[in-house]
Scaffold this active site. Structure first.
Site, PDB file in Angstrom:
ATOM      1  CB  SER A  49     -13.830   7.043 -56.034  1.00 47.60           C
ATOM      2  OG  SER A  49     -13.388   6.105 -56.547  1.00 47.60           O
ATOM      3  CE  LYS A  96     -11.916   8.407 -59.217  1.00 50.22           C
ATOM      4  NZ  LYS A  96     -12.550   7.301 -59.552  1.00 50.22           N
ATOM      5  CE1 TYR A 106      -7.984   9.518 -58.511  1.00 52.56           C
ATOM      6  CE2 TYR A 106      -6.331   8.225 -58.468  1.00 52.56           C
ATOM      7  CZ  TYR A 106      -7.101   8.658 -58.579  1.00 52.56           C
ATOM      8  OH  TYR A 106      -8.793   7.518 -58.538  1.00 52.56           O
ATOM      9  CE1 TYR A 115     -16.100   3.998 -57.844  1.00 52.53           C
ATOM     10  CE2 TYR A 115     -16.863   2.430 -56.581  1.00 52.53           C
ATOM     11  CZ  TYR A 115     -16.453   3.678 -56.592  1.00 52.53           C
ATOM     12  OH  TYR A 115     -15.413   3.101 -55.842  1.00 52.53           O
ATOM     13  CB  VAL A 175     -11.735   0.746 -53.316  1.00 50.62           C
ATOM     14  CG1 VAL A 175     -12.596   0.113 -54.961  1.00 50.62           C
ATOM     15  CG2 VAL A 175     -10.967   1.529 -53.635  1.00 50.62           C
TER      16      VAL A 175
HETATM   17  N1  LIG Z   1     -12.585   3.295 -57.040  1.00 51.59           N
HETATM   18  C1  LIG Z   1     -11.811   4.132 -56.440  1.00 51.59           C
HETATM   19  O1  LIG Z   1     -11.983   4.394 -54.916  1.00 51.59           O
HETATM   20  C2  LIG Z   1     -10.651   4.115 -56.869  1.00 51.59           C
HETATM   21  C3  LIG Z   1      -9.692   5.021 -56.197  1.00 51.59           C
HETATM   22  C4  LIG Z   1      -8.332   4.386 -56.115  1.00 51.59           C
HETATM   23  N2  LIG Z   1      -7.415   5.008 -55.599  1.00 51.59           N
HETATM   24  C5  LIG Z   1      -7.654   3.994 -57.625  1.00 51.59           C
HETATM   25  O2  LIG Z   1      -7.298   4.778 -58.180  1.00 51.59           O
HETATM   26  O3  LIG Z   1      -7.365   2.640 -58.285  1.00 51.59           O
END
Ligand SMILES: NC(=O)CC[C@H](N)C(=O)O
Length: 309
Positions: free
Chosen positions: A65, A68, A193, A245, A263
């Site tokens: 994430s 992002k 993605y 988050y 994550v």
């Molecule tokens: N929170 C994350 O790091 C999520 C990223 C992970 N690639 C997903 O889309 O689930």
């Protein structure tokens, strides 16, 4: 400007590691499940070009994430604020990052912000290019410039592992497609993605990208502008309001540094004008943030008064 001493960082890392046993490595992406929960490393990059570090900073971490925030910067440059925020909102959700719930409640249907998966998928959709390859190459070129490291690429193993198991993200894509937020082939978007999330780098690279944000978009060495001031400002604001988050409120109170987690256990933090921080600690808490990494940042923020508030 405090001097971030290597010895102090080593001590903080040892302290924070004690919490590893309360965390859990993400395994819903099978390849991430192989990480060692006791791993913990940090790099602090200051505008004078110095790096203080502790733990094994040669280990590579996939962005997950954290990506992002970088795709958001690229897409804001590509398309401008108006177009981007027609497809994705600016409000925190209070829901887990992969939640589908609010998509149905909010009218008109658009993801609430670019830091949850639904919003990030809409942002990745907006990366300019004629093919998935070209869009990925443009993103990688941008990441390499921010990190000042031409060797950065993505982990094929992690990308593939997520691609094969990302059923919830596919559901989000179909929802977005139904509501005309995206109009491309879902498998192609998932291909892009998952490769974006699998871009891998060391904590030092993460810290250097954090420093670019901390310096309002300027390259710490050349002073060259790598993104407009407004783009850096918007990204840092999202880091504060949604970067951790549905733990972003608590994080703002306890630590108060613009940050984005993934994550994989990575955290990228940007302390305005002062430093960029990269952390890798794969033992996660129940919200999907690095438990040891957050403990470590909390210690650092207190010791050096890094909160922006
Ligand atoms: N929170 C994350 O790091 C999520 C990223 C992970 N690639 C997903 O889309 O689930």
């Amino acid at each position: 400007m405090p001097v971030y001493s290597q010895e102090e960082l080593v001590r903080f890392v040892e302290e924070a590691k004690q919490y590893a046993r309360y965390g859990k490595v993400a395994d819903y992406i099978p390849a991430l499940g192989k990480a060692d929960p006791n791993e913990l490393s940090i790099a602090v990059y200051t505008p004078d070009g110095k790096v203080a570090s502790a733990g094994d900073v040669t280990v590579k971490v996939t962005l997950q994430s954290i990506s992002k925030i970088i795709t958001l910067a690229l897409v804001l440059i590509d398309r401008g604020e108006d177009e981007v925020f027609r497809k994705v909102g600016m409000e925190p959700t209070g829901d887990p990052f992969n939640s589908i719930a609010k998509l149905e409640e909010v009218q008109p249907a658009k993801p609430l912000n670019p830091m949850i998966n639904a919003g990030a998928l809409a942002v990745t959709h907006m990366i300019r290019g004629r093919s998935v390859e070209e869009r990925l190459e443009r993103l990688l070129a941008f990441v390499r410039r921010l990190a000042g490291n031409e060797r950065i690429s993505y982990s094929d193993e992690v990308a593939r592992s997520e691609f094969e198991t990302a059923f919830l993200n596919r559901s989000l894509c179909y929802f977005l497609k139904q509501h005309r937020i995206i109009d491309e082939d879902v498998e192609e978007l998932m291909d892009l993605y998952t490769k974006q999330c699998a871009i891998e780098m060391t904590c030092i690279d993460l810290a250097r990208i954090g420093l670019v944000f901390a310096l309002d978009g300027r390259d710490p060495h050349s002073g060259e502008r790598l993104m407009p001031l407004d783009v850096a400002r918007i990204c840092k604001t999202f880091m504060v309001t949604c970067g951790m988050y549905n733990a972003s409120g608590e994080f703002a109170i306890k630590i108060g540094i613009p940050a984005k987690s993934g994550v994989s256990g990575g955290i990228l933090a940007a302390v305005p004008s002062r430093c960029g921080i990269g952390i890798f600690g794969p033992a996660l808490d129940d919200k999907g943030n690095s438990l040891t990494g957050v403990k470590l940042l909390e210690r650092l923020a207190r010791t050096y008064s890094l909160s922006i508030f």
